[in-house]
Write an enzyme that holds these catalytic residues in place. Structure first.
Site, PDB file in Angstrom:
ATOM      1  CG  HIS A  94      56.786  91.570  40.016  1.00  9.83           C
ATOM      2  ND1 HIS A  94      57.252  90.523  38.783  1.00  9.83           N
ATOM      3  CD2 HIS A  94      55.624  92.003  39.472  1.00  9.83           C
ATOM      4  CE1 HIS A  94      55.949  90.319  38.227  1.00  9.83           C
ATOM      5  NE2 HIS A  94      55.207  91.170  38.405  1.00  9.83           N
ATOM      6  CD  GLU A  95      53.630  93.508  42.382  1.00  8.48           C
ATOM      7  OE1 GLU A  95      52.910  94.268  41.569  1.00  8.48           O
ATOM      8  OE2 GLU A  95      53.297  92.208  41.949  1.00  8.48           O
TER       9      GLU A  95
ATOM     10  CG  HIS B 150      54.127  95.687  37.586  1.00 13.23           C
ATOM     11  ND1 HIS B 150      53.983  95.554  36.004  1.00 13.23           N
ATOM     12  CD2 HIS B 150      53.670  94.604  38.123  1.00 13.23           C
ATOM     13  CE1 HIS B 150      53.773  94.350  35.878  1.00 13.23           C
ATOM     14  NE2 HIS B 150      53.768  93.640  36.937  1.00 13.23           N
TER      15      HIS B 150
ATOM     16  CG  HIS C  73      55.922 100.133  32.565  1.00 11.62           C
ATOM     17  ND1 HIS C  73      55.489  99.135  32.184  1.00 11.62           N
ATOM     18  CD2 HIS C  73      56.320 101.207  31.529  1.00 11.62           C
ATOM     19  CE1 HIS C  73      55.122  99.124  30.847  1.00 11.62           C
ATOM     20  NE2 HIS C  73      55.806 100.418  30.396  1.00 11.62           N
TER      21      HIS C  73
HETATM   22 ZN   LIG Z   1      53.706  91.342  37.471  1.00 10.40          ZN
END
Ligand SMILES: [Zn+2]
Length: 719
Positions: free
Chosen positions: A504-505, A508, A511
């Site tokens: 998940h991290e 990010h 991105h």
């Molecule tokens: Zn998040």
């Protein structure tokens, strides 16, 4: 430039020199320079404005402060100490006030608005057009166009909202802390897990209850304590007392929230009206992907409709399970029975212990596998760099203990000079893309420490990207967590949820690092709230597919993949009572939206009865009827805005990631073409276009919520 290391723009941050006593002078200097840059724009000749010395100048004005304050906030997150915290807290009010005042600077706004209406502005294209529009919208939303009297009223409303929501939050906290349950008869704790009992006994001891001869157990309304009772206690009285206390939070004097809710809703509605919006939901959502309250509501109602049949079936199954276990008639459960019987049902159906998965998730292997996946799907090459820790931030005893480990990091064909880090176990990586460009670098700091805050997060320290001269500068980011550490020479063995957290991290992070946005404030994760979790949550999908799991989930001793039977249990357990879980979120999101769309209906009378009336069909039928959480809904009422009108985003983001991932499922989990398109349309674009437009470019259509229903087993996939 100043010699203060907080103000140095260098890519290689010298952590050991970021001493707490330098924070205040650095931030004060950056604030002064930012303010004078803004004053200079505000003093420009109105007849000779250009894009460069209005909008771009505003973007540049805060850059030094953004970067310096980013370092301060980062230090407070990973290397907190009394002097760091003190300096941070001393500078926080002037920094917040500085940013809040920008859109209320009338002379600045006049220059921006004048240029925005000029023929030169009409010529702007692409990212520059977007930047102009976004900036104008920021100012308008903050009240830049209001008359002085209206602006005064807006400021009064803001400060009133800050006080009312603060009081609401305090009431929830104080009411939660005001209640306790002391148990002196161990027999009534049947079913409660050993670790929860031990915690309750320790808690009792600390509060002066019980003794070694006559022990006592103290339970509270804090989540871990109350959940242990509500889920596991066989003693129905215990659960009934606990339930009555939970639903009373925020209901009883001196901690009653009903009046506050009505005042908060009324002030929010007035604020929306002042800014020319029909209701608060539209004010909050106009620049998010959903665009307005009605659309967010119809999304939630659509989800409710599609989950309705499965929800009714799950409720009935639970009633039947209880009837069968208790040899009694089937009928609605009591409100304090649902959690307990759901857990008994889960155990009866899936004897699944999540701990059994740990040996298959050794952390190093998970990370190496994730990098391999990033290579196959996105064409990225990620290489670890040697590190050194000279930091004064790690305390001496830890440094002595970890010193040997720090020096052994310089090995195994790692390239280049060591990179300084703030703590010995922090790692540093360079990321190159398929064309061999150095797109960015990042730190990874994965294990808990006392001086580090809880949770997991991604943050960025430097925003690079395309430069006006045609070159591209690398980005710098950081991913952090509080994951299971290695113990006694054994590798860190993660839970499946922890492995998902890393993915998940990392999403990010991609991105930010893959951003190709020339305007820094529009790069990477600076996107609408209901869009920002797409890149992160989509990565979690690779943690649930056999083919990708086999890449990184291998037994730490034998290298074997997760056995088929265990994999099947893991998938089945994930979807257990999925419709009830969806309906819970539907209930909260719908209540949140209706409170802010039809505020007038809630300003009088019994708030609980009125809130319940609009969401009763999304609640599990019980006897007596369960209560809504309206009087303890801190997401929505503990902050002037917070999640108000935005609770639906949780489900919205899940729809986006489940739907976008269907392309990988269909066209190949490691398909580099789909990966390249995801980078092209989503990961590299930041806020350079409307998120729905970006999404459409990747999917060829708008999001389809069936993908989410399919993923949680509520719908059979057509393909
Ligand atoms: Zn998040």
């Amino acid at each position: 430039m100043s010699a203060n290391p907080f103000l140095e723009p260098s890519f290689e941050i010298r952590w050991s020199q970021l001493r707490p006593e330098l924070i205040e002078p650095a931030i004060a200097a950056a604030l002064a320079r930012a303010q004078s840059a803004i004053d200079a724009i505000a003093a420009r000749d109105l007849a000779a404005l250009t894009y460069d010395h209005t909008f771009l100048a505003l973007e540049r004005a805060t850059e030094e402060l953004n970067v310096a304050w980013g370092k301060v906030a980062h230090l407070q997150s990973v290397a907190d100490s009394p002097p760091v915290r003190e300096a941070h807290n001393r500078m926080l009010p002037p920094v917040s006030a500085f940013y809040a005042k920008i859109p209320l600077n009338a002379e600045l706004w006049r220059r921006l608005k004048t240029f925005a209406g000029s023929p030169a502005a009409a010529e702007l294209r692409g990212i520059h057009r977007r930047f102009l529009e976004e900036t104008v919208a920021d100012f308008r939303q903050a009240g830049a166009d209001l008359s002085p009297e209206q602006r005064a009223r807006l400021e009064a409303l803001q400060s009133e909202l800050a006080q009312l929501t603060q009081k609401y939050a305090e009431n929830v906290l104080d009411a939660t802390n005001a209640w306790q349950l002391i148990v002196e008869d161990e027999a009534s704790l049947r079913g409660v897990p050993a670790h929860a009992r031990a915690a309750a006994r320790q808690n009792a001891g600390r509060k002066g209850y019980g003794s070694s001869e006559k022990p006592a157990w103290r339970f509270t309304l804090q989540a871990p304590s109350q959940e242990a009772v509500m889920t596991y206690a066989e003693d129905e009285n215990l659960r009934r007392w606990m339930w009555s206390a939970i639903v009373a939070v925020g209901s009883l004097e001196p901690y009653a929230n009903a009046g506050l809710i009505q005042r908060i809703l009324a002030r929010r509605a007035e604020k929306a009206a002042l800014l020319g919006r029909p209701h608060f939901a539209d004010l909050v959502l106009e620049r998010r992907m959903a665009k307005n309250g009605a659309r967010a509501l119809s999304f939630i109602e659509d989800l409710q409709l599609r989950a309705q049949a499965a929800f009714a079936r799950e409720c009935r199954e639970l009633e039947e399970f209880k009837a069968q276990q208790t040899v009694g008639p089937a009928g609605p459960l009591k409100a304090w029975e649902v959690g307990y019987w759901a857990e008994r049902f889960r155990q009866a159906r899936y004897a699944f212990d999540e701990e059994a998965l740990r040996p298959y998730f050794p952390m190093e292997r998970v990370i190496a596998g994730m990098f391999e996946l990033a290579h196959r799907v996105f064409g990225l090459r990620i290489a670890e760099r040697p590190t050194s820790c000279r930091s004064l931030l790690a305390d001496d005893s830890t440094r002595a203990a970890e010193g040997s480990r720090a020096s052994t990091l310089l090995q195994d064909g790692q390239r280049g000079d060591p990179v300084e880090v703030w703590y010995p176990e922090v790692k540093f990586y360079d990321m190159h893309d398929a064309r061999g460009r150095h797109v960015g670098s990042f730190y990874a700091d994965w294990h808990p420490r006392e001086a580090k805050r809880g949770g997991a997060w991604m943050n960025y320290l430097i925003t690079g990207g395309p430069q006006p001269d045609g070159t591209r500068a690398p980005h710098l980011g950081v991913i952090c967590g509080n994951l299971t550490p290695p113990v006694d020479g054994r590798p860190a063995l993660l839970t499946h949820r922890e492995a998902e957290t890393i993915f998940h991290e990392f999403g990010h992070l991609l991105h930010h690092l893959l951003g190709e946005v020339e305007i820094k404030s529009l790069n990477g994760v600076n996107v609408a709230w209901d869009f920002v979790e797409l890149p992160s949550q989509i990565m979690e999908n690779w943690c649930w597919e056999r083919e990708s799991l086999d890449l990184f989930a291998r037994h730490h001793e034998t290298g074997a993949p997760i056995p088929a039977e265990l994999f099947a249990k893991m998938k089945a357990a994930k979807n257990f009572r999925a419709a009830c879980a969806i309906m819970r979120q539907v209930q909260l999101a719908k209540m949140d939206l209706l409170l802010h769309l039809r505020t007038g209906e809630f300003l009088e009378g019994d708030i609980e009865a009125r809130a319940r009336a609009v969401v009763a069909d999304a609640m599990i039928p019980t006897e007596p009827p369960a209560r809504t959480i309206v009087k303890r809904f801190t997401h929505v009422f503990a902050d002037p805005v917070g999640y108000a009108s935005g609770y639906y985003s949780y489900k919205w983001a899940e729809v986006l990631d489940a739907d976008a991932f269907t392309r990988f499922r269909r066209e190949g989990l490691f398909n580099p073409q789909v990966g390249a398109e995801f980078v092209e349309h989503i990961l590299s674009r930041g806020n350079s276009a409307e998120p729905m437009e970006l999404y459409r470019r990747f999917m060829g259509r708008e999001p389809d919520l069936n993908a989410l229903l399919t993923r949680c087993g509520l719908r059979t996939s057509p393909d």
